[in-house]
Design an enzyme around this catalytic site. Structure first.
Site, PDB file in Angstrom:
ATOM      1  N   ASP A  13       0.810  -1.222   0.000  1.00 43.63           N
ATOM      2  CA  ASP A  13       0.000   0.000   0.000  1.00 43.63           C
ATOM      3  C   ASP A  13       0.842   1.270   0.000  1.00 43.63           C
ATOM      4  OD1 ASP A  13      -2.239  -1.678   0.135  1.00 43.63           O
ATOM      5  OD2 ASP A  13      -2.159  -1.719   2.314  1.00 43.63           O
ATOM      6  N   GLU A  14       1.976   1.216  -0.660  1.00 38.23           N
ATOM      7  CA  GLU A  14       2.872   2.371  -0.714  1.00 38.23           C
ATOM      8  C   GLU A  14       2.430   3.369  -1.785  1.00 38.23           C
ATOM      9  OE1 GLU A  14       3.864  -0.769  -1.227  1.00 38.23           O
ATOM     10  OE2 GLU A  14       5.342  -1.360   0.272  1.00 38.23           O
ATOM     11  N   LYS A  16       1.837   1.971  -5.133  1.00 35.21           N
ATOM     12  CA  LYS A  16       2.392   1.362  -6.358  1.00 35.21           C
ATOM     13  C   LYS A  16       1.471   1.589  -7.561  1.00 35.21           C
ATOM     14  CE  LYS A  16       2.410  -2.608  -4.275  1.00 35.21           C
ATOM     15  NZ  LYS A  16       2.058  -2.197  -2.900  1.00 35.21           N
ATOM     16  N   GLY A  40      -4.467  -4.486  -3.660  1.00 35.74           N
ATOM     17  CA  GLY A  40      -5.502  -3.486  -3.883  1.00 35.74           C
ATOM     18  C   GLY A  40      -4.804  -2.220  -4.322  1.00 35.74           C
ATOM     19  N   HIS A  41      -4.956  -1.860  -5.580  1.00 33.16           N
ATOM     20  CA  HIS A  41      -4.239  -0.714  -6.128  1.00 33.16           C
ATOM     21  C   HIS A  41      -5.251   0.333  -6.578  1.00 33.16           C
ATOM     22  CE1 HIS A  41      -0.702  -3.656  -7.179  1.00 33.16           C
ATOM     23  NE2 HIS A  41      -0.916  -3.555  -5.889  1.00 33.16           N
ATOM     24  N   THR A  42      -5.146   1.527  -6.001  1.00 34.80           N
ATOM     25  CA  THR A  42      -6.105   2.591  -6.315  1.00 34.80           C
ATOM     26  C   THR A  42      -5.472   3.618  -7.251  1.00 34.80           C
ATOM     27  OG1 THR A  42      -7.032   2.339  -4.115  1.00 34.80           O
ATOM     28  CG2 THR A  42      -7.630   4.343  -5.296  1.00 34.80           C
ATOM     29  N   GLN A 225       2.002  -6.150  -3.093  1.00 35.81           N
ATOM     30  CA  GLN A 225       2.492  -6.246  -1.706  1.00 35.81           C
ATOM     31  C   GLN A 225       3.764  -5.400  -1.526  1.00 35.81           C
ATOM     32  OE1 GLN A 225       1.528  -9.675  -3.251  1.00 35.81           O
ATOM     33  NE2 GLN A 225      -0.395  -8.784  -2.642  1.00 35.81           N
ATOM     34  N   GLN A 305      -8.645  -1.388   8.510  1.00 32.73           N
ATOM     35  CA  GLN A 305      -7.850  -0.242   8.955  1.00 32.73           C
ATOM     36  C   GLN A 305      -6.374  -0.635   8.969  1.00 32.73           C
ATOM     37  OE1 GLN A 305      -9.326   1.492  12.545  1.00 32.73           O
ATOM     38  NE2 GLN A 305      -7.863   3.185  12.476  1.00 32.73           N
ATOM     39  N   THR A 415       2.461  13.634  -4.456  1.00 34.52           N
ATOM     40  CA  THR A 415       1.919  14.571  -3.468  1.00 34.52           C
ATOM     41  C   THR A 415       0.391  14.567  -3.364  1.00 34.52           C
ATOM     42  OG1 THR A 415       2.002  16.305  -5.142  1.00 34.52           O
ATOM     43  CG2 THR A 415       3.907  16.136  -3.663  1.00 34.52           C
TER      44      THR A 415
HETATM   45  P1  GDP Z   1      -0.724   0.183  -3.550  1.00 35.45           P
HETATM   46  O1  GDP Z   1      -1.300  -1.072  -2.985  1.00 35.45           O
HETATM   47  O2  GDP Z   1       0.726   0.301  -3.300  1.00 35.45           O
HETATM   48  O3  GDP Z   1      -1.076   0.409  -4.985  1.00 35.45           O
HETATM   49  O4  GDP Z   1      -1.400   1.364  -2.722  1.00 35.45           O
HETATM   50  P2  GDP Z   1      -2.960   1.538  -2.398  1.00 35.45           P
HETATM   51  O5  GDP Z   1      -3.639   1.997  -3.629  1.00 35.45           O
HETATM   52  O6  GDP Z   1      -3.503   0.328  -1.705  1.00 35.45           O
HETATM   53  O7  GDP Z   1      -2.889   2.651  -1.278  1.00 35.45           O
HETATM   54  C1  GDP Z   1      -2.338   3.890  -1.544  1.00 35.45           C
HETATM   55  C2  GDP Z   1      -3.447   4.955  -1.303  1.00 35.45           C
HETATM   56  O8  GDP Z   1      -2.849   6.220  -1.259  1.00 35.45           O
HETATM   57  C3  GDP Z   1      -4.448   5.000  -2.453  1.00 35.45           C
HETATM   58  O9  GDP Z   1      -5.703   5.341  -1.932  1.00 35.45           O
HETATM   59  C4  GDP Z   1      -3.907   6.114  -3.345  1.00 35.45           C
HETATM   60  O10 GDP Z   1      -4.934   6.766  -4.074  1.00 35.45           O
HETATM   61  C5  GDP Z   1      -3.320   7.042  -2.317  1.00 35.45           C
HETATM   62  N1  GDP Z   1      -2.142   7.795  -2.760  1.00 35.45           N
HETATM   63  C6  GDP Z   1      -1.162   7.429  -3.626  1.00 35.45           C
HETATM   64  N2  GDP Z   1      -0.202   8.383  -3.690  1.00 35.45           N
HETATM   65  C7  GDP Z   1      -0.586   9.368  -2.843  1.00 35.45           C
HETATM   66  C8  GDP Z   1      -0.003  10.600  -2.429  1.00 35.45           C
HETATM   67  O11 GDP Z   1       1.082  10.986  -2.852  1.00 35.45           O
HETATM   68  N3  GDP Z   1      -0.703  11.336  -1.516  1.00 35.45           N
HETATM   69  C9  GDP Z   1      -1.887  10.936  -0.983  1.00 35.45           C
HETATM   70  N4  GDP Z   1      -2.491  11.697  -0.094  1.00 35.45           N
HETATM   71  N5  GDP Z   1      -2.462   9.764  -1.343  1.00 35.45           N
HETATM   72  C10 GDP Z   1      -1.816   9.002  -2.246  1.00 35.45           C
HETATM   73  P1  IMO Z   2      -0.875  -4.270  -2.138  1.00 38.21           P
HETATM   74  O1  IMO Z   2      -0.475  -4.806  -3.468  1.00 38.21           O
HETATM   75  C1  IMO Z   2      -0.882  -4.692   2.201  1.00 38.21           C
HETATM   76  C2  IMO Z   2      -0.917  -8.757   3.792  1.00 38.21           C
HETATM   77  C3  IMO Z   2      -2.171  -9.197   4.531  1.00 38.21           C
HETATM   78  C4  IMO Z   2      -1.570 -10.154   5.543  1.00 38.21           C
HETATM   79  C5  IMO Z   2      -0.456 -10.829   4.744  1.00 38.21           C
HETATM   80  C6  IMO Z   2      -0.855 -12.188   4.167  1.00 38.21           C
HETATM   81  O2  IMO Z   2      -2.177  -3.563  -2.145  1.00 38.21           O
HETATM   82  O3  IMO Z   2       0.225  -3.494  -1.518  1.00 38.21           O
HETATM   83  P2  IMO Z   2      -2.361 -12.903   2.113  1.00 38.21           P
HETATM   84  O4  IMO Z   2      -3.831 -12.712   1.860  1.00 38.21           O
HETATM   85  O5  IMO Z   2      -1.475 -12.342   1.059  1.00 38.21           O
HETATM   86  O6  IMO Z   2      -2.029 -14.331   2.442  1.00 38.21           O
HETATM   87  O7  IMO Z   2      -2.080 -12.087   3.470  1.00 38.21           O
HETATM   88  O8  IMO Z   2      -0.136  -9.938   3.683  1.00 38.21           O
HETATM   89  N1  IMO Z   2      -1.147  -8.255   2.425  1.00 38.21           N
HETATM   90  C7  IMO Z   2      -1.096  -6.961   2.094  1.00 38.21           C
HETATM   91  N2  IMO Z   2      -0.912  -5.863   2.855  1.00 38.21           N
HETATM   92  N3  IMO Z   2      -0.997  -4.565   0.857  1.00 38.21           N
HETATM   93  C8  IMO Z   2      -1.159  -5.652   0.077  1.00 38.21           C
HETATM   94  O9  IMO Z   2      -1.146  -5.593  -1.269  1.00 38.21           O
HETATM   95  C9  IMO Z   2      -1.254  -6.917   0.694  1.00 38.21           C
HETATM   96  N4  IMO Z   2      -1.419  -8.176   0.235  1.00 38.21           N
HETATM   97  C10 IMO Z   2      -1.336  -8.988   1.304  1.00 38.21           C
HETATM   98  O10 IMO Z   2      -2.811  -8.111   5.150  1.00 38.21           O
HETATM   99  O11 IMO Z   2      -0.951  -9.423   6.569  1.00 38.21           O
HETATM  100 MG    MG Z   3      -2.863  -1.699  -1.772  1.00 34.55          MG
END
Ligand code: GDP
Ligand code: IMO
Ligand code: MG
Length: 431
Positions: A13-14, A16, A40-42, A225, A305, A415
């Site tokens: 959830d960085e 990506k 989960g990529h948004t 991940q 959360q 940002t």
């Molecule tokens: P991923 O799993 O690495 O693709 O990340 P996620 O999509 O699960 O979570 C990142 C969240 O941060 C998403 O809701 C994005 O829309 C949001 N996001 C990405 N870059 C930024 C940023 O620079 N600032 C803020 N405030 N939100 C961001």
């Molecule tokens: P993205 O691509 C954050 C975590 C789960 C759990 C562990 C094992 O959005 O960054 P699993 O269902 O893979 O066997 O769960 O890994 N986990 C993630 N945490 N972002 C993810 O993907 C994750 N995919 C798995 O919460 O701790």
């Molecule tokens: Mg994610």
């Protein structure tokens, strides 16, 4: 010609998805190489939100080839639903722009059921906090040589034999866990029903990518991940079941390691984790709550959360090493706006000794206490900044200190969630 691998450098959830979408403008092919719909990529494009789990984040741009590689585990029923929902948002998805490796193992309903049953049966301390999507059990079947793979869907006799092989293993396991045994004929019928929807995308991905490479096309590898969830280098056993680090990009699609020219690590300006497991810089105070609120730290697909903490430079220095990161994309800097003081974890204290890395043993990881360095925050808004000049001096100092501590330069800065609110410092495709 350059191929770029994007990997998460923390616990996922960085950001990506946003960065892959942004970079995909410069690429011809976008390939997933591990994980599954636990990701989960948004993406946010002109205010419109796209939530992806199994589909590569390049799918939203027209004219690119999206690839699901053999390193992924694929739930065919989920994929069909995800494709339909993204198509409803006006995105074109067809066998012209989506390809699935024939040797991709499938996630079957038995995998999700087993994943959830184990989590429910687990006691405190052994629960992983998985996404419940069957990822672990599906990878177990892959290495156990009892997967049903995409190619098996094309021939009924093979399919039946593969299902029988899987059930030979799963039915006794299910009995032990008190879950009803599987109706073999019903599972075979379900697979026969879904087969045409999947087979239309099936291809020898290794061959297609080899040809693309020879033709000078650019490949962007999209990791899911984060490196701390890697099956070997993560906080085992609180990890996912695949290799997440950059080396997996090659095996996860069928290319040689020389095909990787640049590794971009995606790094959040603070730390989050969802699920169980050690997290030395975790905050359980008002600052942690504030990070979660400002960063909207809830799972993209599961809604869970996320735990929040200060930036941990020790962990990122370590993941930059295990993935061979050339440069980082530093995301969510705007979430730190308004903090009077920021802390950065620069080492751990374990049993009276100082450590500059996260030890391997789980009990030691759980006992590591963070050593912090403090930096002044900034009151100005950095949200939506599109150039270094738009950043307050203290924000620039924070970024520079992070570079110094992790030993890796910032190639991109993000940002806000919006696609264009991105600062490019070094183009990974040109570096
Ligand atoms: P991923 O799993 O690495 O693709 O990340 P996620 O999509 O699960 O979570 C990142 C969240 O941060 C998403 O809701 C994005 O829309 C949001 N996001 C990405 N870059 C930024 C940023 O620079 N600032 C803020 N405030 N939100 C961001
Ligand atoms: P993205 O691509 C954050 C975590 C789960 C759990 C562990 C094992 O959005 O960054 P699993 O269902 O893979 O066997 O769960 O890994 N986990 C993630 N945490 N972002 C993810 O993907 C994750 N995919 C798995 O919460 O701790
Ligand atoms: Mg994610």
């Amino acid at each position: 010609m350059a191929n770029v691998v994007v990997v998460g450098a923390q616990w996922g959830d960085e950001g990506k998805g946003k960065i892959v979408d942004w970079l995909s403008e410069r690429a011809d092919v976008i390939a997933r190489f591990q994980g599954g719909h636990n990701a989960g990529h948004t993406l946010v494009i002109d205010g419109k939100v796209y939530k992806l789990a199994a589909l590569p984040s390049g799918v939203v741009r027209g004219g690119k080839l999206s690839v699901i590689g053999n390193g992924v585990v694929l739930d065919p029923w989920h994929l069909v639903k995800e494709i339909a929902s993204i198509q409803e948002q006006g995105v074109d998805i067809s066998p012209e722009n989506l390809m699935i490796a024939e040797n991709t193992p499938l996630i079957l309903p038995i995998h999700g059921e087993l994943d959830r049953a184990r989590e429910e049966a687990a006691s405190k301390g052994t629960k992983i906090g998985t996404t419940g999507r069957g990822i672990g059990p599906a990878y177990e079947d892959k290495v156990g040589r009892r997967s049903v793979r995409v190619a098996d869907l094309a021939d009924e006799t093979t399919l039946i034999a593969r299902v029988d092989r899987a059930l030979q293993h799963h039915n006794p396991l299910r009995k032990g866990l008190g879950i009803a045994t599987v109706d073999r004929d019903e599972l075979i019928q379900q697979l026969k029903d879904i087969a045409p929807s999947i087979l239309q995308y099936a291809a020898p991905v290794w061959k297609v990518l080899s040809e693309k490479r020879k033709a000078g096309k650019r490949i962007l590898f999209e990791g899911a991940q984060g490196a701390l969830l890697d099956i070997d280098f993560g906080t085992y056993p609180f990890v996912t079941s695949s290799n997440v680090i950059a080396g997996q990009a090659a095996t996860g699609v069928g290319m040689g390691p020389g095909a990787i020219d640049y590794v971009l690590g995606i790094v959040k300006a603070y730390t989050t984790r969802v699920g169980e497991g050690p997290f030395p810089a975790e905050l359980q105070d008002a600052d942690g709550q504030r990070l979660g609120e400002r960063g909207h730290e809830f799972g993209t697909n599961t809604g869970r959360q996320r735990r929040c903490g200060w930036f941990d430079a020790v962990l990122v220095r370590q993941t930059c090493a295990t993935s061979g990161v050339n440069g980082i994309s530093f995301t969510k800097l705007d979430v730190l706006d308004g903090f009077e003081t920021l802390k950065i974890c620069v080492g751990y204290e374990l049993d009276g000794k100082e450590l500059d890395y996260l030890p391997t043993a789980a009990d030691q990881q759980a006992r590591c206490k963070p050593i912090y360095e403090e930096m002044p925050g900034w009151s100005e808004s950095t949200e939506g900044a599109r150039s270094w000049n738009d950043l307050p001096a203290n924000a620039v100092k924070y970024v520079r200190r992070v570079e110094e501590l992790i030993g890796c330069p910032v190639a991109m800065l993000s940002t806000s969630p919006e696609r264009e609110d991105t600062i490019l410092v070094t183009d990974p495709f040109e570096d």
